[in-house]
Write an enzyme that holds these catalytic residues in place. Structure first.
Site, PDB file in Angstrom:
ATOM      1  CG  ASP A 200      -2.237   0.697   0.977  1.00  0.00           C
ATOM      2  OD1 ASP A 200      -2.287   1.883   1.298  1.00  0.00           O
ATOM      3  OD2 ASP A 200      -3.183   0.082   0.454  1.00  0.00           O
ATOM      4  CG  HIS A 241      -5.187   3.562   2.161  1.00  0.00           C
ATOM      5  ND1 HIS A 241      -4.881   2.385   1.500  1.00  0.00           N
ATOM      6  CD2 HIS A 241      -6.538   3.680   2.107  1.00  0.00           C
ATOM      7  CE1 HIS A 241      -5.997   1.828   1.070  1.00  0.00           C
ATOM      8  NE2 HIS A 241      -7.017   2.593   1.422  1.00  0.00           N
ATOM      9  CB  SER A 433      -9.573   0.610   1.709  1.00  0.00           C
ATOM     10  OG  SER A 433      -9.090   1.001   0.462  1.00  0.00           O
TER      11      SER A 433
END
Length: 499
Positions: A200, A241, A433
């Site tokens: 990621d 994230h 996600s």
């Protein structure tokens, strides 16, 4: 398998409302997502809205890709020079002689033998080829790829820009991160002895984010700087994230070791080839060291263009990520848990959509478990909930898990929109996600309790879930019935399925 061994190995490395009454309209943010990716990437990328190229059949979704690269995956019997010669012929046919350039290709291969398969032959290589135009016009990479596929039977595709499955600043699927005072309450003692790899955005420094206790970066190059200009505003739309994803594991399986691997470039964007390259490099090294992570999370992806012509609905798939999915499936050492995307459409989103032909890839849509009466966004007594309004859906979605208002670890002193509130370590987040790591954590929980393969652990989790309706493309809902229950606790069949 230990985290330390995986980290030591890395020393040699570089660097998705109510129950659908029918198909929902695409989220209005889809164009903004692609535009934000291109804006961050730079001049050598475009947003294809299908108006001129018919990239997708109607209803079309915007797709972003590079204009200076084309990806090839030759058959095993075709040499790289032959593939490049066919590319040159296709460029000449589309652009004219003397109007284009071809640079030095980059080859991505996976040659490690797999004990889990009788066929130990190397997987077909993937080639990224730089292409250019001698004029100011962009190379028509989509037309060239389609020509190669139709006339030369040479698999080809654009190098798609991939984005994490939340959303850019101002266009999050269910609002941006919402400040909260704490993460989810951990379920003590679960997940010990399992290793998770998150490919990621990278791992921030501890002064920039509240990091889950068992999260570490694979290498020093896997760091993330979410605010490079120090203006207290997130630089890119998926800042922190990876940290938020790791926080899902810290709640469900707090004893699992979580390793963060950055796939984004200096501009904060990954392409399908660059992401595949980092995954191949990392997983090949882990294979050689006998240190595979059992759970791999891909909370990013892309819609794709179609072949067009006689095959208008056939996808020009991301070929580098296809190589990764095939390699993981061949070795049977891990599962890839991938977010289904947040565009509110049934159009496939890759790499999640590889699940149709690759059992080791698990595609995850998001449920909204905030609507039931148990007061917990993580749980539902029926193990189901209504699909989140933003979640992609379809027969290519394998699993459904909570993905709305999950409290998790997050940024420290960072805003996600001008004038927005400062996030101070913890936030509620929404998106596929975060549904994807929910399923990944349930798999890790089952692995820690019982010996067996990651795929066997997934089957156990799946078999204890609740089938969803054909209206969302089926799949299995696997919300926890309570925070004290197991990932394989059978659902109460006396309660109605809500998905």
């Amino acid at each position: 398998m230990t985290l330390d061994l995986l980290v030591r190995t890395a020393a040699v490395l570089t660097l998705v409302p109510t129950l659908f009454a029918g198909p929902p309209a695409p989220e209005p943010t889809a164009l903004a997502v692609s535009q934000a990716l291109v804006a961050a990437f730079g001049s050598d990328a475009v947003v294809d809205d299908s108006q001129d190229t018919h990239c997708q059949s109607a209803p079309a979704m915007p797709v972003a890709y590079r204009t200076d690269r084309i990806i090839l995956r030759p058959p095993a019997t075709m040499t790289t020079p032959t593939a490049l010669a066919r590319l040159a012929a296709a460029l000449q046919a589309e652009m004219g002689a003397g109007t284009f350039t071809i640079g030095t290709p980059e080859v991505l291969e996976w040659n490690e033998p797999a004990a889990a398969r009788l066929d130990d032959s190397p997987l077909r290589k993937v080639i990224s080829v730089p292409v250019g135009s001698v004029s100011a016009e962009d190379v028509p990479v989509l037309r060239v790829a389609r020509r190669l596929v139709r006339l030369d039977h040479l698999p080809a595709a654009p190098d798609y820009l991939v984005g994490p499955s939340n959303g850019p600043l101002g266009v999050w699927p269910d609002g941006g991160p919402e400040k909260t005072g704490s993460p989810g309450v951990p379920r003590p003692g679960l997940g010990a002895g399992t290793t998770v790899a998150l490919f990621d955005s990278g791992v921030p420094a501890s002064i920039e984010a509240k990091l889950p206790p068992r999260l570490s970066a694979l290498t020093a190059g896997d760091a993330e700087d979410p605010d490079r200009n120090d203006d207290d505003l997130a630089d890119v739309y998926y800042a922190v994230h990876l940290t938020a994803i790791a926080g899902i594991f810290a709640t469900i399986v707090p004893e699992a070791d979580v390793v963060g691997v950055r796939v984004t470039g200096p501009n904060g964007v990954a392409t399908e080839f660059s992401a595949a390259k980092r995954m191949v490099t990392t997983l090949r090294a882990a294979h050689r060291a006998g240190a595979w992570p059992q759970v791999i999370v891909n909370s990013f992806g892309t819609a794709v263009c179609h072949e067009g012509g006689p095959n208008p609905g056939v996808d020009l798939i991301p070929l580098g990520l296809q190589l990764v999915a095939e390699a993981v499936d061949r070795h049977q050492e891990a599962v890839v848990v991938a977010a289904a995307g947040n565009r509110g459409t049934d159009k496939p989103f890759y790499p999640a959509a590889f699940q149709g032909g690759v059992e080791s890839v698990i595609s995850v849509g998001a449920l909204d478990a905030t609507a039931d009466n148990d007061g917990n966004a993580w749980t539902s007594k029926s193990r189901t909930a209504k699909p989140a309004s933003f979640s992609n859906y379809g027969d290519w979605v394998t699993a459904w898990a909570p993905g709305v208002d999950l409290a998790t670890y997050h940024a420290v002193g960072l805003r996600f929109e001008p004038g927005g509130e400062l996030i101070d370590g913890y936030a509620k987040v929404s998106g596929t996600s975060f549904a994807a790591p929910f399923v990944g954590a349930e798999i890790a929980e089952e692995l820690a309790r019982h010996s067996g393969s990651p795929l066997e652990a997934w089957r156990a989790v799946r078999d204890a879930g609740r089938p969803c309706s054909a209206e969302v493309g089926s799949g299995v809902a696997v919300a926890l019935s309570s925070m004290d229950s197991r990932s394989t606790t059978p659902a109460d069949r006396g309660l109605p399925a809500e998905c």
